[in-house]
Design a protein around this motif. Structure first.
Motif, PDB file in Angstrom:
ATOM      1  N   GLU A  80      -4.490   0.516  -8.370  1.00  4.42           N
ATOM      2  CA  GLU A  80      -4.775   1.922  -8.087  1.00  4.42           C
ATOM      3  C   GLU A  80      -5.796   2.461  -9.086  1.00  4.42           C
ATOM      4  OE1 GLU A  80      -1.117   4.060  -6.991  1.00  4.42           O
ATOM      5  OE2 GLU A  80      -1.954   5.784  -8.062  1.00  4.42           O
ATOM      6  N   THR A  81      -6.747   3.219  -8.560  1.00  3.83           N
ATOM      7  CA  THR A  81      -7.769   3.875  -9.395  1.00  3.83           C
ATOM      8  C   THR A  81      -7.224   5.206  -9.912  1.00  3.83           C
ATOM      9  OG1 THR A  81      -9.626   2.870  -8.225  1.00  3.83           O
ATOM     10  CG2 THR A  81     -10.086   4.960  -9.299  1.00  3.83           C
ATOM     11  N   LEU A  82      -7.743   5.642 -11.027  1.00  3.42           N
ATOM     12  CA  LEU A  82      -7.422   6.961 -11.575  1.00  3.42           C
ATOM     13  C   LEU A  82      -7.633   8.059 -10.534  1.00  3.42           C
ATOM     14  CD1 LEU A  82      -6.988   8.685 -14.264  1.00  3.42           C
ATOM     15  CD2 LEU A  82      -9.486   8.826 -14.328  1.00  3.42           C
ATOM     16  N   GLN A  83      -6.744   9.052 -10.537  1.00  2.00           N
ATOM     17  CA  GLN A  83      -6.992  10.256  -9.738  1.00  2.00           C
ATOM     18  C   GLN A  83      -7.099  11.436 -10.700  1.00  2.00           C
ATOM     19  OE1 GLN A  83      -4.353  11.046  -6.423  1.00  2.00           O
ATOM     20  NE2 GLN A  83      -5.926  12.348  -5.538  1.00  2.00           N
ATOM     21  N   ARG A  84      -8.307  11.978 -10.822  1.00  4.67           N
ATOM     22  CA  ARG A  84      -8.527  13.083 -11.758  1.00  4.67           C
ATOM     23  C   ARG A  84      -9.713  13.915 -11.236  1.00  4.67           C
ATOM     24  NH1 ARG A  84      -9.754  11.017 -17.564  1.00  4.67           N
ATOM     25  NH2 ARG A  84      -7.533  10.501 -17.699  1.00  4.67           N
ATOM     26  N   PRO A  85      -9.430  14.729 -10.201  1.00  5.52           N
ATOM     27  CA  PRO A  85     -10.520  15.452  -9.534  1.00  5.52           C
ATOM     28  C   PRO A  85     -11.348  16.347 -10.468  1.00  5.52           C
ATOM     29  CG  PRO A  85      -8.355  16.042  -8.625  1.00  5.52           C
ATOM     30  CD  PRO A  85      -8.126  14.933  -9.570  1.00  5.52           C
ATOM     31  N   GLU A  86     -10.762  16.775 -11.587  1.00  6.81           N
ATOM     32  CA  GLU A  86     -11.557  17.607 -12.514  1.00  6.81           C
ATOM     33  C   GLU A  86     -12.762  16.831 -13.029  1.00  6.81           C
ATOM     34  OE1 GLU A  86      -8.017  16.789 -12.457  1.00  6.81           O
ATOM     35  OE2 GLU A  86      -7.961  16.847 -14.659  1.00  6.81           O
ATOM     36  N   GLU A  87     -12.595  15.524 -13.161  1.00  3.61           N
ATOM     37  CA  GLU A  87     -13.713  14.706 -13.658  1.00  3.61           C
ATOM     38  C   GLU A  87     -14.375  13.878 -12.556  1.00  3.61           C
ATOM     39  OE1 GLU A  87     -12.143  14.124 -18.262  1.00  3.61           O
ATOM     40  OE2 GLU A  87     -12.353  12.345 -16.989  1.00  3.61           O
ATOM     41  N   TYR A 140      -8.066   5.751  -4.605  1.00  3.77           N
ATOM     42  CA  TYR A 140      -8.533   4.454  -4.081  1.00  3.77           C
ATOM     43  C   TYR A 140      -7.504   3.394  -4.470  1.00  3.77           C
ATOM     44  CZ  TYR A 140     -12.357   1.125  -2.871  1.00  3.77           C
ATOM     45  OH  TYR A 140     -13.159   0.171  -2.303  1.00  3.77           O
ATOM     46  N   VAL A 141      -7.094   2.600  -3.489  1.00  5.82           N
ATOM     47  CA  VAL A 141      -6.117   1.531  -3.754  1.00  5.82           C
ATOM     48  C   VAL A 141      -6.629   0.212  -3.181  1.00  5.82           C
ATOM     49  CG1 VAL A 141      -4.078   3.031  -3.871  1.00  5.82           C
ATOM     50  CG2 VAL A 141      -4.812   2.112  -1.652  1.00  5.82           C
ATOM     51  N   GLU A 142      -6.190  -0.880  -3.749  1.00  7.70           N
ATOM     52  CA  GLU A 142      -6.563  -2.202  -3.253  1.00  7.70           C
ATOM     53  C   GLU A 142      -5.437  -3.181  -3.523  1.00  7.70           C
ATOM     54  OE1 GLU A 142      -8.105  -4.176  -1.547  1.00  7.70           O
ATOM     55  OE2 GLU A 142      -9.681  -2.906  -0.748  1.00  7.70           O
ATOM     56  N   GLU A 196       6.420  -7.312  -2.959  1.00  6.60           N
ATOM     57  CA  GLU A 196       6.800  -8.374  -2.032  1.00  6.60           C
ATOM     58  C   GLU A 196       5.997  -8.255  -0.742  1.00  6.60           C
ATOM     59  OE1 GLU A 196      11.018  -8.797  -1.699  1.00  6.60           O
ATOM     60  OE2 GLU A 196      10.798 -10.817  -0.849  1.00  6.60           O
ATOM     61  N   LYS A 197       5.645  -7.007  -0.384  1.00  6.02           N
ATOM     62  CA  LYS A 197       4.917  -6.767   0.866  1.00  6.02           C
ATOM     63  C   LYS A 197       3.447  -6.520   0.601  1.00  6.02           C
ATOM     64  CE  LYS A 197       8.400  -4.381   3.588  1.00  6.02           C
ATOM     65  NZ  LYS A 197       8.652  -2.969   3.450  1.00  6.02           N
ATOM     66  N   GLU A 198       2.621  -6.827   1.602  1.00  9.67           N
ATOM     67  CA  GLU A 198       1.177  -6.602   1.505  1.00  9.67           C
ATOM     68  C   GLU A 198       0.902  -5.127   1.204  1.00  9.67           C
ATOM     69  OE1 GLU A 198      -1.582  -8.505   4.499  1.00  9.67           O
ATOM     70  OE2 GLU A 198      -2.093  -6.401   4.837  1.00  9.67           O
ATOM     71  N   PRO A 199       0.211  -4.834   0.103  1.00  8.67           N
ATOM     72  CA  PRO A 199      -0.018  -3.432  -0.262  1.00  8.67           C
ATOM     73  C   PRO A 199      -1.157  -2.809   0.547  1.00  8.67           C
ATOM     74  CG  PRO A 199      -0.946  -4.888  -1.940  1.00  8.67           C
ATOM     75  CD  PRO A 199      -0.315  -5.775  -0.896  1.00  8.67           C
ATOM     76  N   PRO A 200      -1.203  -1.473   0.608  1.00  7.64           N
ATOM     77  CA  PRO A 200      -2.293  -0.812   1.324  1.00  7.64           C
ATOM     78  C   PRO A 200      -3.623  -0.975   0.587  1.00  7.64           C
ATOM     79  CG  PRO A 200      -0.917   0.805   0.197  1.00  7.64           C
ATOM     80  CD  PRO A 200      -0.251  -0.530   0.016  1.00  7.64           C
ATOM     81  N   ALA A 201      -4.711  -0.938   1.352  1.00  6.54           N
ATOM     82  CA  ALA A 201      -6.062  -1.027   0.788  1.00  6.54           C
ATOM     83  C   ALA A 201      -6.913   0.061   1.436  1.00  6.54           C
ATOM     84  CB  ALA A 201      -6.654  -2.405   1.068  1.00  6.54           C
ATOM     85  N   THR A 202      -7.637   0.805   0.609  1.00  5.73           N
ATOM     86  CA  THR A 202      -8.283   2.035   1.068  1.00  5.73           C
ATOM     87  C   THR A 202      -9.144   1.876   2.326  1.00  5.73           C
ATOM     88  OG1 THR A 202      -8.195   3.214  -1.015  1.00  5.73           O
ATOM     89  CG2 THR A 202     -10.032   3.765   0.433  1.00  5.73           C
ATOM     90  N   TRP A 203     -10.075   0.928   2.342  1.00  3.87           N
ATOM     91  CA  TRP A 203     -10.967   0.833   3.507  1.00  3.87           C
ATOM     92  C   TRP A 203     -10.228   0.330   4.727  1.00  3.87           C
ATOM     93  CZ3 TRP A 203     -15.030   3.538   4.287  1.00  3.87           C
ATOM     94  CH2 TRP A 203     -15.691   4.068   3.162  1.00  3.87           C
ATOM     95  N   ASN A 204      -9.163  -0.424   4.517  1.00  7.66           N
ATOM     96  CA  ASN A 204      -8.321  -0.875   5.612  1.00  7.66           C
ATOM     97  C   ASN A 204      -7.549   0.304   6.209  1.00  7.66           C
ATOM     98  OD1 ASN A 204      -5.321  -2.312   6.225  1.00  7.66           O
ATOM     99  ND2 ASN A 204      -7.124  -3.298   7.101  1.00  7.66           N
ATOM    100  N   ILE A 205      -7.111   1.229   5.339  1.00  5.88           N
ATOM    101  CA  ILE A 205      -6.423   2.436   5.819  1.00  5.88           C
ATOM    102  C   ILE A 205      -7.397   3.271   6.654  1.00  5.88           C
ATOM    103  CG2 ILE A 205      -5.398   4.657   5.130  1.00  5.88           C
ATOM    104  CD1 ILE A 205      -4.537   3.281   2.479  1.00  5.88           C
TER     105      ILE A 205
END
Ligand SMILES: Nc1nc2c(c(=O)[nH]1)N[C@H]1C(S)=C(S)[C@@H](COP(=O)(O)O)O[C@H]1N2
Ligand SMILES: [Mo]
Length: 313
Positions: free
Chosen positions: A165-172, A185-187, A241-250
């Motif tokens: 997971e990428t940082l979430q910090r909309p101020e920056e 963003y997740v991968e 254990e399960k396939e994690p979500p990925a941003t562009w796939n979502i």
């Protein structure tokens, strides 16, 4: 094969003049913005040199210029234009930085980046990099093997995937104020992909700390997959254990699969992946045929034995 060479630093294999030139270019560009056009023409001393030894996994291909690597980027947290990250990522605070490691591990916790780095060996990895948009670069990353970090976390037997997971910090990260994108963003990778020696966490390039636009202070690099798998500015790593979500796939599963291995035979629904544009050289940019697994097939094809790669794309 060419990979198996003695350890050499990039600065030793590049003509010194070339190397200094690149630094001078950067110093010049910085001088221009800060001092309103006055530049000294002197190279900045490489104060932050990481002195990472060149890894045997490096390609012999000529690296893309530092200027191109740091001015033609995809980092939607700072805008969707290729020049936006170079312009806006300066706003990101990368120190202090910590990474939360959790899920199916015996040593979960929030780790300060400097504590992680104390235990890791930095190497220079010169890798081909292929974006799904059909362009490519050769990037002299500095980083450590993700497998070393995962080993420290001590995975449990049922861990099959690694989520990032990428940082979430909309101020920056002003792009995160755009509500139509599913932030953060997740991968994800399958465990064997994450443990493969080619898979690295990059902390630098051209032997210096990673510029913010390239995903400072810590980003994934998986050279046989399309660039969007190489998630930037990571704050969280979770074994699952399960396939994690990925941003562009979502966003669009038909166009962007979970695996996203570079594959010239599987077209993107809107364009061919058979060839790509080599970034650099301006108007004279070359086109090159794209190789299966971005040319890393000898090392990674066995991970996908028995899988239908047109189905698991
Ligand atoms: N967090 C985050 N990571 C990201 C992206 C992004 O928009 N946000 N873009 C991806 C895409 S599409 C590419 S091609 C590469 C670009 O890396 P570079 O700018 O260092 O060349 O980063 C990937 N990682
Ligand atoms: Mo990309």
């Amino acid at each position: 094969m060419a990979r198996f060479k003695t350890a050499l630093k990039y600065s030793e294999v590049t003509p010194k003049a070339d190397f200094l030139n690149r630094r001078q270019l950067m110093a010049g560009a910085a001088g221009l913005t800060m001092a309103g056009g006055i530049t000294t023409g002197l190279a900045t001393p490489a104060a932050a040199a990481l002195n990472a030894a060149k890894s045997k996994w490096s390609t012999d291909a000529e690296p893309t210029s530092l200027e191109d690597i740091t001015s033609y980027n995809n980092f939607y947290e700072f805008g969707t234009g290729k020049g936006d990250p170079a312009q806006y990522a300066k706003a990101l605070t990368t120190d202090p930085w910590s990474v939360e490691i959790g899920g199916l591990v015996n040593n979960p916790g929030s780790y300060a980046l400097e504590d992680i780095l104390k235990d890791m060996t930095l190497e220079e990895r010169i890798y081909r990099f292929r974006c799904v948009e059909a362009w490519s670069m050769v990037i002299p990353w500095v980083g450590f093997q993700l497998s070393d970090l995962i080993a420290k976390a001590d995975p449990q037997g049922n861990a099959k995937y690694v989520a990032f997971e990428t940082l979430q910090r909309p101020e920056e990260m002003h792009g995160q104020k755009n509500g139509s994108f599913p932030w953060p963003y997740v991968e994800g990778l399958r465990m064997d992909e994450a443990m493969h020696p080619l898979t690295i966490m990059a902390t630098g390039l051209y032997d210096e700390p990673l510029p913010n636009q390239n995903g400072a202070p810590l980003r994934l690099v998986v050279p046989w997959k399309y660039g969007f798998k190489s998630i930037k500015s990571i704050v969280k790593i979770t074994l699952t254990e399960k396939e994690p979500p990925a941003t562009w796939n979502i966003i669009n599963a038909r166009e962007y699969g979970f695996y996203s291995n570079v594959n010239p035979e599987v077209s993107h629904p809107r364009w061919s992946q058979a060839s790509h544009r080599v970034i650099g050289g301006g108007l004279f940019a070359k086109k090159e045929p794209t190789q299966m697994f971005n040319g890393y097939g000898d090392d990674v094809a066995s991970l996908y034995e028995g899988m239908d790669l047109s189905k698991f794309f």
